[in-house]
Write a protein that holds these residues in place. Structure first.
Motif, mmCIF file in Angstrom:
data_model
loop_
_atom_site.group_PDB
_atom_site.id
_atom_site.type_symbol
_atom_site.label_atom_id
_atom_site.label_comp_id
_atom_site.label_asym_id
_atom_site.label_seq_id
_atom_site.Cartn_x
_atom_site.Cartn_y
_atom_site.Cartn_z
ATOM 1 N N ILE A 96 33.297 33.637 39.458
ATOM 2 C CA ILE A 96 32.885 34.980 39.051
ATOM 3 C C ILE A 96 32.410 34.970 37.595
ATOM 4 O O ILE A 96 31.410 35.609 37.256
ATOM 5 N N TYR A 97 33.122 34.249 36.749
ATOM 6 C CA TYR A 97 32.776 34.208 35.321
ATOM 7 C C TYR A 97 31.375 33.637 35.117
ATOM 8 O O TYR A 97 30.527 34.248 34.443
ATOM 9 N N PHE A 98 31.110 32.461 35.693
ATOM 10 C CA PHE A 98 29.816 31.824 35.481
ATOM 11 C C PHE A 98 28.682 32.599 36.155
ATOM 12 O O PHE A 98 27.572 32.646 35.622
ATOM 13 N N ALA A 99 28.946 33.207 37.313
ATOM 14 C CA ALA A 99 27.915 34.010 37.971
ATOM 15 C C ALA A 99 27.563 35.229 37.127
ATOM 16 O O ALA A 99 26.385 35.576 36.964
ATOM 17 N N PHE A 100 28.584 35.889 36.569
ATOM 18 C CA PHE A 100 28.360 37.075 35.735
ATOM 19 C C PHE A 100 27.575 36.714 34.474
ATOM 20 O O PHE A 100 26.595 37.394 34.115
ATOM 21 N N VAL A 101 27.990 35.646 33.796
ATOM 22 C CA VAL A 101 27.302 35.238 32.566
ATOM 23 C C VAL A 101 25.872 34.804 32.876
ATOM 24 O O VAL A 101 24.946 35.058 32.096
ATOM 25 N N GLU A 102 25.675 34.147 34.027
ATOM 26 C CA GLU A 102 24.318 33.727 34.408
ATOM 27 C C GLU A 102 23.408 34.939 34.576
ATOM 28 O O GLU A 102 22.241 34.911 34.171
ATOM 29 N N TYR B 195 35.464 40.682 32.814
ATOM 30 C CA TYR B 195 34.998 40.972 34.170
ATOM 31 C C TYR B 195 35.679 40.070 35.194
ATOM 32 O O TYR B 195 36.203 40.545 36.212
ATOM 33 N N SER B 196 35.683 38.791 34.927
ATOM 34 C CA SER B 196 36.284 37.841 35.863
ATOM 35 C C SER B 196 37.799 38.000 35.925
ATOM 36 O O SER B 196 38.405 37.915 36.999
ATOM 37 N N GLY B 197 38.423 38.247 34.780
ATOM 38 C CA GLY B 197 39.868 38.440 34.754
ATOM 39 C C GLY B 197 40.305 39.655 35.553
ATOM 40 O O GLY B 197 41.332 39.621 36.250
ATOM 41 N N ALA B 198 39.518 40.731 35.485
ATOM 42 C CA ALA B 198 39.858 41.947 36.232
ATOM 43 C C ALA B 198 39.819 41.689 37.735
ATOM 44 O O ALA B 198 40.730 42.091 38.471
ATOM 45 N N HIS B 199 38.780 41.012 38.203
ATOM 46 C CA HIS B 199 38.664 40.743 39.636
ATOM 47 C C HIS B 199 39.730 39.755 40.116
ATOM 48 O O HIS B 199 40.351 39.960 41.171
ATOM 49 N N THR B 200 39.955 38.703 39.349
ATOM 50 C CA THR B 200 40.941 37.697 39.755
ATOM 51 C C THR B 200 42.348 38.283 39.769
ATOM 52 O O THR B 200 43.115 38.077 40.719
ATOM 53 N N GLY B 201 42.693 39.010 38.730
ATOM 54 C CA GLY B 201 44.014 39.633 38.688
ATOM 55 C C GLY B 201 44.208 40.646 39.791
ATOM 56 O O GLY B 201 45.305 40.747 40.376
ATOM 57 N N ASN B 202 43.162 41.388 40.127
ATOM 58 C CA ASN B 202 43.261 42.393 41.175
ATOM 59 C C ASN B 202 43.445 41.763 42.553
ATOM 60 O O ASN B 202 44.056 42.361 43.448
ATOM 61 N N VAL B 203 42.921 40.553 42.735
ATOM 62 C CA VAL B 203 43.082 39.857 44.019
ATOM 63 C C VAL B 203 44.482 39.263 44.145
ATOM 64 O O VAL B 203 45.153 39.424 45.176
ATOM 65 N N ASP C 176 47.360 46.495 51.001
ATOM 66 C CA ASP C 176 46.260 47.443 51.029
ATOM 67 C C ASP C 176 45.175 46.958 50.065
ATOM 68 O O ASP C 176 45.412 46.797 48.866
ATOM 69 N N THR C 177 43.977 46.711 50.580
ATOM 70 C CA THR C 177 42.897 46.136 49.773
ATOM 71 C C THR C 177 41.809 47.150 49.437
ATOM 72 O O THR C 177 40.720 46.773 49.005
ATOM 73 N N PHE C 178 42.095 48.434 49.628
ATOM 74 C CA PHE C 178 41.068 49.446 49.378
ATOM 75 C C PHE C 178 40.600 49.408 47.925
ATOM 76 O O PHE C 178 39.400 49.464 47.646
ATOM 77 N N SER C 179 41.540 49.325 46.984
ATOM 78 C CA SER C 179 41.151 49.318 45.566
ATOM 79 C C SER C 179 40.338 48.082 45.227
ATOM 80 O O SER C 179 39.443 48.134 44.371
ATOM 81 N N ASN C 180 40.630 46.956 45.894
ATOM 82 C CA ASN C 180 39.863 45.736 45.658
ATOM 83 C C ASN C 180 38.419 45.886 46.117
ATOM 84 O O ASN C 180 37.480 45.512 45.396
ATOM 85 N N PHE C 181 38.253 46.427 47.337
ATOM 86 C CA PHE C 181 36.898 46.628 47.838
ATOM 87 C C PHE C 181 36.149 47.666 47.005
ATOM 88 O O PHE C 181 34.938 47.546 46.780
#
Length: 321
Positions: free
Chosen positions: A103-109, A153-161, A189-194
């Motif tokens: 996620i980190y490298f994709a976002f920075v790219e 950005y990447s930390g938020a997604h990874t931590g949320n998963v 419940d994965t609603f917040s993740n989606f």
């Protein structure tokens, strides 16, 4: 209470079960990986050693090459080993690390591609203001902004998963760990993740797509005023930029926004290749190695010639052969 076993490791999934096909895929991935490393390392070395390439446009190209080397190294080497050994187990910590880095490298790219589009826009549409707008401080600040915002950005997604609970099945329907595949395995419940995925992809992908569309619209409007010969050179270089960016963004959007109920394993894995392996493989060819100055710098680097030949002026990649 229903009995369940907490997952301590995940099992990734390959494209095929037969040894011959797995070996062929491993060799294909390895060749693409080596070609990606070779192309990007040549760009990094040439733009670092050659003083003529110490300009804003090559500053971003060098950073993109460094990023692509790291990006492709997150998934491909591990996949090659897995195909050969047929051992697809990955620890929870390893899976979290892989998700964070992808996620980190994709976002920075994505941010780098936006800044490079900005660079091309200023160089072609506002050439007299180029040294002022695209100065060294701007380039450094935008690079630092990309790297630091990518961490958040990447930390938020990874931590949320990984705040979720995973139980029963531990088979990830992908050749590397990614967010959509893990969410389908969660018993929480994965609603917040989606919701977070949907909002972030729409905002980041939408803003970048609109920014790139507007930039290239102005670029092509200006290019149409060029003489026929220069117009052909510009189109032949800029059009591949758009195609690679379009494939990159559309494949990410499809995989991450598609409902999990309609998951198609092979199709998802093939599409994931288009945003994890193909861009780092093609970027050196499209952005750099077709440019005369870069080709000359690489040639001198390879044959160890002294840097005696100087270039009388700087030509932007979008208007170079």
């Amino acid at each position: 209470m229903t009995n369940f076993t907490t997952v301590t490791e995940f099992l990734l999934t390959g494209f095929a079960e037969k040894w011959e096909i797995r070996l062929l895929l491993s060799l294909l991935f390895l060749l693409m990986y080596l070609a990606t490393l070779t192309g990007n390392i040549l760009i990094i070395s040439a733009t670092t050693v050659d003083q003529n390439l110490h300009t804003p446009m090559y500053f971003f190209l060098r950073n993109l090459s460094i990023l692509d080397v790291c990006y492709v190294s997150v998934t491909v080497p591990n996949a090659c080993v897995n195909y050969v050994t047929n051992n697809w187990a990955i620890s929870v910590a390893g899976c979290a690390t892989q998700i964070f880095l992808v996620i980190y490298f994709a976002f920075v790219e994505i941010l780098f591609l936006m800044f490079m589009a900005r660079d091309r826009y200023v160089a072609i549409c506002q050439p007299l203001h180029y040294p002022v707008i695209m100065n060294h401080q701007f380039c450094v600040r935008m690079t630092l902004f990309s790297l630091l915002s990518g961490l958040l950005y990447s930390g938020a997604h990874t931590g949320n998963v990984f705040r979720l609970s995973f139980c029963q099945s531990n088979v990830v329907q992908q050749f590397f760990c990614d967010v959509p595949s893990l969410l389908s395995l969660s018993c929480s419940d994965t609603f917040s993740n989606f919701l977070l995925l949907f909002v972030s992809i729409i905002v980041v992908g939408g803003v970048s797509f609109i920014f790139l569309t507007i930039s290239y619209f102005h670029i092509f409007s200006t290019i149409l005023k060029f003489p026929t010969r220069e117009r052909g050179k510009a189109f032949s270089t800029c059009v591949p930029h758009i195609l690679v960016v379009s494939v990159f963004l559309s494949s990410i959007a499809y995989v991450y926004l598609k409902p999990s109920a309609t998951s198609e394993t092979i199709q998802d894995m093939i599409l994931s290749v288009f945003y994890t392996i193909v861009p780092p493989f093609l970027n050196p060819i499209i952005y750099s190695l077709r440019n005369k100055q870069v080709k000359e710098a690489v040639r001198k680097l390879i044959v160890f010639l002294p840097e005696s030949k100087k270039f009388p002026f700087q030509v932007h990649p979008c208007v170079a052969e």
